[in-house]
Design an enzyme around this catalytic site. Structure first.
Site, PDB file in Angstrom:
ATOM      1  N   LYS A 161      -4.346   1.336   6.391  1.00 20.79           N
ATOM      2  CA  LYS A 161      -5.190   1.223   5.191  1.00 20.79           C
ATOM      3  C   LYS A 161      -6.558   0.710   5.647  1.00 20.79           C
ATOM      4  O   LYS A 161      -6.860  -0.484   5.575  1.00 20.79           O
ATOM      5  CB  LYS A 161      -4.520   0.288   4.173  1.00 20.79           C
ATOM      6  CG  LYS A 161      -5.162   0.337   2.794  1.00 20.79           C
ATOM      7  CD  LYS A 161      -4.297  -0.400   1.782  1.00 20.79           C
ATOM      8  CE  LYS A 161      -5.028  -0.647   0.468  1.00 20.79           C
ATOM      9  NZ  LYS A 161      -5.360   0.553  -0.280  1.00 20.79           N
TER      10      LYS A 161
HETATM   11  C1  LIG Z   1      -4.683   6.244  -0.472  1.00 16.34           C
HETATM   12  C2  LIG Z   1      -3.625   5.414  -1.130  1.00 16.34           C
HETATM   13  N1  LIG Z   1      -2.383   5.922  -1.260  1.00 16.34           N
HETATM   14  C3  LIG Z   1      -1.410   5.228  -1.849  1.00 16.34           C
HETATM   15  C4  LIG Z   1      -1.626   3.957  -2.333  1.00 16.34           C
HETATM   16  C5  LIG Z   1      -0.502   3.198  -2.977  1.00 16.34           C
HETATM   17  O1  LIG Z   1      -0.069   2.155  -2.138  1.00 16.34           O
HETATM   18  P1  LIG Z   1       0.562   0.828  -2.745  1.00 16.34           P
HETATM   19  O2  LIG Z   1       1.661   1.230  -3.632  1.00 16.34           O
HETATM   20  O3  LIG Z   1       1.023   0.058  -1.559  1.00 16.34           O
HETATM   21  O4  LIG Z   1      -0.546   0.135  -3.479  1.00 16.34           O
HETATM   22  C6  LIG Z   1      -2.897   3.386  -2.225  1.00 16.34           C
HETATM   23  C7  LIG Z   1      -3.163   2.036  -2.707  1.00 16.34           C
HETATM   24  O5  LIG Z   1      -3.204   1.114  -1.951  1.00 16.34           O
HETATM   25  C8  LIG Z   1      -3.923   4.130  -1.598  1.00 16.34           C
HETATM   26  O6  LIG Z   1      -5.145   3.626  -1.484  1.00 16.34           O
END
Ligand SMILES: Cc1ncc(COP(=O)(O)O)c(C=O)c1O
Length: 319
Positions: A161
């Protein structure tokens, strides 16, 4: 979504006043995108505020740093404690959004400088409502498939991330909103479904819950993982697989998952109604199971809730 300033931000090991958590304009991350971050939610529960999947978010932050060889100057325990501290210090009793961030700071300039710039770490938190729209939780949102594809495998790693990945998200999200949709869905390099600009996607087909596997340029969402667990526990078959674009149009139900969007039904894709164009029964079941974790109706069997002691913060405060 506006940021509601609170009193303190945890910055490099200390709680500092909100307006003093600033960086130098020559910080490496501002020029080269070298930051990794998390989006975490604290919920109001009958036992006081609780952070959802805090340990897992902290682990993902460290995993993201590992991929980019960013040296973390704090332990995972210290970062989790910082997340608790910003909730307590700011008395965010009604729940909050927490944003931990680690980045290459001010040192030498250059993409890969001889001396690694120092890593700076911040954790901020503020009260936050719905990301897409309040009524979206019931009514669902209109989404489109973006003309922008997601980053291809072995280009920018989607499982990290990292800030740079969100340039792709911005292109997808901005295009969708410009065209009058609430959100855009990115296809992966092979033309199959990947995820939304900032959330994972699920579809329901003939009673089976389908979501793209981790090899399709998706972030390994923690809400995605929680939804899969809650679904399997309820006897719903879940498959991580390759989803061709047209299956989006043929799905009985579809929804996004993420810390920000939680579980948001998708009522149409490219102006084609998903199912009957309303939130479907399986989506509703999973929403109830998910939100029940915070009301107490769903048993937290996995230790996902990390309750915050709202007594005085246990970290030094500097003026
Ligand atoms: C690109 C992306 N995909 C998926 C998610 C969903 O991840 P999470 O459920 O850990 O927030 C996020 C959010 O963080 C994101 O930025």
């Amino acid at each position: 979504m506006p940021i509601h300033a609170t009193q303190f931000i945890w910055f490099n090991g200390k709680l500092v006043p909100w307006e003093k958590a600033t960086v130098h304009v020559l910080s490496h991350a501002l020029h080269y995108g070298s930051s990794v971050f998390e989006g975490v939610r604290a919920y109001e529960t009958p036992q006081g505020p609780a952070i959802f999947r805090l340990r897992d978010h902290t682990r993902r932050l460290f995993d993201s740093a590992k991929v980019y060889r960013i040296t973390m100057p704090f332990s995972p325990e210290a970062i989790s404690e910082a997340c608790r501290a910003v909730i307590a210090a700011n008395q965010l009793k009604r729940g909050a959004y927490i944003r931990p961030l680690a980045f290459r700071g001010y040192g030498e300039i250059g993409v890969t400088p001889k001396t690694e710039p120092p890593t700076e770490v911040a954790v901020a938190a503020w009260e936050w409502g719905h990301y897409l729209a309040q009524e979206a939780e019931h009514a669902g949102v209109d989404a489109c498939v973006s003309s922008w594809q997601r980053v291809a495998p072995n280009t920018l790693p989607a499982l990290a991330k990292a800030a740079g990945n969100y340039l792709s998200s911005q292109l997808i999200g901005m295009e969708a909103r410009r065209l009058g949709f609430a959100e855009g869905i990115g296809l992966s390099a092979d033309g199959t479904v990947s995820e939304g600009s900032g959330e994972n996607i699920f579809i329901v087909k003939d009673g089976v819950l389908l979501t793209p596997s981790l090899a399709h340029s998706v972030l390994g969402g923690l809400t995605r993982g929680a939804v899969m667990r809650l679904a399997r526990e309820r006897g719903i078959e879940v498959r991580e697989c390759t989803i061709p674009r047209e299956l989006l149009y043929l799905a009985d139900e579809a929804f996004f998952t993420g810390t920000a969007v939680e579980i948001t039904p998708i009522r149409s894709i490219d102006r084609i109604a998903v199912g009957n164009g309303k939130r479907g029964p399986l989506t509703e079941t999973l929403q109830n199971a998910f939100f029940g974790l915070f009301s107490g109706k769903t048993q937290d069997k996995w230790g996902w809730l990390d309750h915050v002691d709202m007594a005085a913060p246990r970290v030094a405060v500097t003026a």
